[in-house]
Design an enzyme around this catalytic site. Structure first.
Site, PDB file in Angstrom:
ATOM      1  N   CYS B  51     -19.479  21.037  42.463  1.00  0.00           N
ATOM      2  CA  CYS B  51     -20.108  21.718  41.324  1.00  0.00           C
ATOM      3  C   CYS B  51     -19.471  21.311  39.997  1.00  0.00           C
ATOM      4  O   CYS B  51     -20.061  21.499  38.945  1.00  0.00           O
ATOM      5  CB  CYS B  51     -20.094  23.229  41.508  1.00  0.00           C
ATOM      6  N   HIS B 100      -6.636   8.554  39.758  1.00  0.00           N
ATOM      7  CA  HIS B 100      -7.653   9.570  39.502  1.00  0.00           C
ATOM      8  C   HIS B 100      -8.038  10.286  40.799  1.00  0.00           C
ATOM      9  O   HIS B 100      -8.078  11.522  40.845  1.00  0.00           O
ATOM     10  CB  HIS B 100      -8.880   8.927  38.849  1.00  0.00           C
ATOM     11  N   SER B 110      -9.004  19.688  38.660  1.00  0.00           N
ATOM     12  CA  SER B 110     -10.017  20.725  38.881  1.00  0.00           C
ATOM     13  C   SER B 110     -10.127  21.675  37.696  1.00  0.00           C
ATOM     14  O   SER B 110      -9.185  21.813  36.914  1.00  0.00           O
ATOM     15  CB  SER B 110      -9.667  21.541  40.126  1.00  0.00           C
ATOM     16  N   GLN B 121     -13.941  19.034  49.997  1.00  0.00           N
ATOM     17  CA  GLN B 121     -15.083  18.294  49.440  1.00  0.00           C
ATOM     18  C   GLN B 121     -14.805  16.789  49.443  1.00  0.00           C
ATOM     19  O   GLN B 121     -15.698  15.988  49.732  1.00  0.00           O
ATOM     20  CB  GLN B 121     -15.380  18.794  48.019  1.00  0.00           C
TER      21      GLN B 121
END
Lengths: 269, 447
Positions: B51, B100, B110, B121
């Site tokens: 998301c 990264h 995050s 995820q």
């Protein structure tokens, strides 16, 4: 030698418990600390079994063997929390108690008592084992009560730091404390009943001024109070935790006091 | 020689209304990645869609056409965006893209620092790229190694630093408090007073932990009923609230009422039958729905909005303090990966280097023999042996240093320099033509 191994394992466990506390109980630290304590208990069992085999008597008579046996019973109490998840963390309180008792026992020299008792045989074995089990139950209630008060303080102070993270849930601690009290109360009451039965059967008199008798009755009353405070309204769990902590501390302090003033110290506990 | 590139969009570069246009379902991701590999120079690809970010990791790195192809995947998904999609996208290449991914997996990139969900995820994205037995794997040796290592780095960051410690949202604070009061939440009763969004989030989090019974009470019964049906609970009329309160373990209050709805007297009256039953109250309303005096009642744990935010601020501060420790782990894993990647490339480079200068040696010797046609066979052998020995001596130190560079994590940098300074591209092109496809050197160099 085996006592030294047990002691080392207990000390290793204590170090890990404190490291776990500093990390808020994250990771495998608490599990390893519990495992080390359990290994210490196993070594302790071997040590006392060797004592029994070597001297032909159970380690229930004489100060040093008795203290070591009480330490072992408390250790077994800790191992019994295996299935309780975070409840196992009472080890952070119980392991220092075990270490203290075992260090005193080892420093005194774990050797059989030279004086013979009138009260011996199966009566004596059951009486002392049950009394020690009662003390073990109270020690578990003490550890649970202490952590209960700590967690309650963290919750009411609205802090969610590492102490909060490490300390088990209130409900778990209350359940564990109650179980310790119930088990302790039953076994201690049986121990007193056996002692009384033996006395009235073989001595026909009951020496109420004997410090051992005074202390035993005080211990039993502490159990009664710890149960009694659970009746009624308010935070009965908190009252019970407080009673267990104060009661256990009182027992230890009274014991030390009586040992200092009593002339019958050699056979007392 | 760059191992990997990443093209993506995240909460740092785009608002949610833009980010949601880049979101892929697993099936879409699989289809898109298959197409990406089929129609371009992309050798390996993984698509991570959460998301808060959508990213495409592609191999080989250092190739603009490959990066453009990855960018097209994202732009096609987003469709028409005012001002174009480019403004929201970022690209990283080589070491930067490796670091990264490690930062992403460790929760350092995050929205909520240190959140744990990203680890799962990243794992899902990696498995999707290699997990369908019916199709050729989309992640090859480089991305396999990179993602496995990133998951391991993420795990270590979470287990050895306090970055994930302490709850970081009102919902997780509620769950943690409830757990520390009740132990297991199995069978606990929850009551919502009002119909706030935060209350809903808290209930969802509690439900994941086992709560079953849910009662919703609101001044407007219809709204209570609507929320109750959405959360699989049951609605009660507002005047039944005190009766329900007696059976409640967790009360979440979030009405817009201008005065407290739960007063101390009302509370005492409601809990007459079970005065010492533990009760966790989360008063999320402003003005407060629960009188502060209720918090002084036996076994009541009352937390208002300020209390919860103080806990959250404290937890987030602790998380931020652990960032340098986590970054050090990222650096360690990145160095390891780059060392491994460098070792994959060093053997062919050394071989090309030797071949390059051996060709020169042989050409120069031929030229020499034309001038010295009278030289005897013994003389020729001696000169030949001398030239070989000289070449070995000249290449010994560069070869040794190159291998050492791989060992200390500077392999990629050294290999690029050697290939450039010795003009090895032509030699490698000749060799790949001679050997054909699939005859790749992947031998590692042991130092």
């Amino acid at each position: 030698m085996t006592h030294a191994v047990a002691l080392l394992l207990y000390i290793g466990s204590l170090i890990l418990w404190f490291r776990s506390l500093l990390s808020g109980g994250r990771g495998r630290g608490p599990g390893i600390a519990f495992g080390l304590a359990a290994a210490g208990v196993a070594a302790h069992v071997v040590a006392l079994a060797r004592f029994t085999a070597e001297y032909g008597q159970l380690p229930l008579n004489g100060l040093a063997p008795s203290l070591s046996t009480v330490a072992l019973i408390i250790g077994i109490g800790l191992v019994a929390t295996l299935g309780l998840g975070e409840g196992r963390r009472v080890g952070i309180v119980l392991v220092p108690v075990v270490i203290l008792l075992e260090v005193v026992a080892v420093s005194l020299g774990i050797e059989p008592a030279t004086e013979l008792l009138d009260f011996q045989g199966a009566w004596f074995v059951f009486h002392v084992t049950l009394a020690f089990a009662g003390l073990g139950g109270l020690a578990v209630a003490f550890a649970s009560g202490l952590l209960y008060l700590v967690q309650l303080h963290e919750l009411t102070a609205k802090r969610m730091g590492r102490l909060f993270q490490f300390t088990p849930p209130l409900a778990t601690l209350d359940r564990l404390g109650r179980t310790g009290l119930v088990a302790g109360f039953i076994t201690f009451t049986l121990a007193l009943a056996l002692g009384w039965l033996w006395t009235v059967s073989f001595r026909q008199s009951f020496d109420q001024s004997n410090p051992k008798v005074v202390w035993a009755i005080m211990c039993w009353l502490i159990f009664v109070v710890a149960f009694g405070v659970r009746v009624g309204g308010g935070v009965k769990e908190r009252r019970s935790a407080l009673a267990s902590v104060v009661g256990f501390s009182l027992i230890v302090v009274t014991y030390l006091g009586l040992r200092m003033v009593s002339s019958q110290g050699g056979f007392f506990l | 020689m760059s191992p990997v590139s990443v093209v993506g969009v995240s909460h740092l570069t785009a608002p949610v209304e833009i980010r949601e246009r880049f979101a892929f379902t697993p099936a879409e991701a699989e289809a898109v990645l298959g197409g990406l590999r089929a129609g371009s120079e992309v050798e390996e690809a993984v698509l991570l869609s959460t998301c808060n970010r959508t990213e495409v990791y592609v191999c080989p790195g250092g190739n603009e056409r490959v990066q453009d192809a990855a960018e097209r995947v994202l732009s096609d998904k987003a469709g028409e965006v005012v001002g174009g999609t480019k403004q929201y996208l970022y690209r990283h290449d080589g070491e930067a893209s490796v670091r990264h991914l490690y930062r992403v997996a460790g929760g350092l990139a995050s929205l909520i620092l240190g959140e744990a969900e990203i680890q799962g995820q990243v794992k899902d994205a990696y498995e999707l790229a290699g997990g369908n037995p019916a199709t050729p794997p989309l992640a090859g040796p480089v991305l396999h190694r990179l993602f496995q290592s990133a998951l391991s780095a993420g795990g270590r960051i979470r287990s050895t630093t306090p970055i994930g410690e302490g709850a970081a949202s009102v919902a997780s604070v509620a769950v943690e408090l409830a757990r520390k009061i009740f132990g297991s939440l199995e069978g606990r009763q929850v009551m919502i007073l009002g119909a706030g969004t935060t209350a809903e989030l808290v209930v969802e989090a509690l439900r994941r932990d086992g709560i079953r019974g849910l009662v919703v009470s609101n001044r407007t019964y219809e709204r209570a009923s609507e929320l109750a049906s959405r959360l699989s609970g049951h609605a009660v009329h507002f005047d039944e609230m005190p009766f329900e309160l007696a059976k409640t373990d967790i009360l979440i209050a979030s009405t817009a009422a201008p005065h407290p709805l739960v007063t101390r007297d009302g509370f005492r009256h409601a809990r007459e039958g079970s005065p010492s039953r533990p009760l966790l109250i989360l008063d999320l309303a402003i003005p407060r729905d629960v009188e502060p005096e209720v918090g002084h009642e036996a076994n009541v744990f009352l937390y208002n909005v300020d209390d919860l935010h103080e806990i959250l601020d404290d937890n987030l501060l602790k998380r931020r303090e652990s960032v340098p420790e986590a970054e050090a782990i990222v650096e360690e894993y990145a160095r390891d990966f780059l060392r491994w990647y460098g070792s994959r490339g060093v053997v062919p480079v050394i071989r090309s280097l030797r071949q390059r200068w051996d060709d020169v040696r042989q050409r120069e010797l031929e030229r020499l023999w034309q001038k010295l046609s009278h030289a005897s066979a013994d003389d020729r052998d001696a000169v030949e042996a001398f030239s070989k020995q000289l070449l070995n001596k000249l290449l010994h130190d560069p070869t040794k240093r190159l291998k050492q560079g791989v060992g200390n994590g500077r392999g990629v940098e050294f290999i690029d320099a050697v290939r450039y300074l010795h003009d090895l591209e032509a030699v490698e092109a000749d060799r790949s033509e001679a050997s054909g496809p699939g005859d790749d050197d992947e031998a590692e160099v042991d130092e």
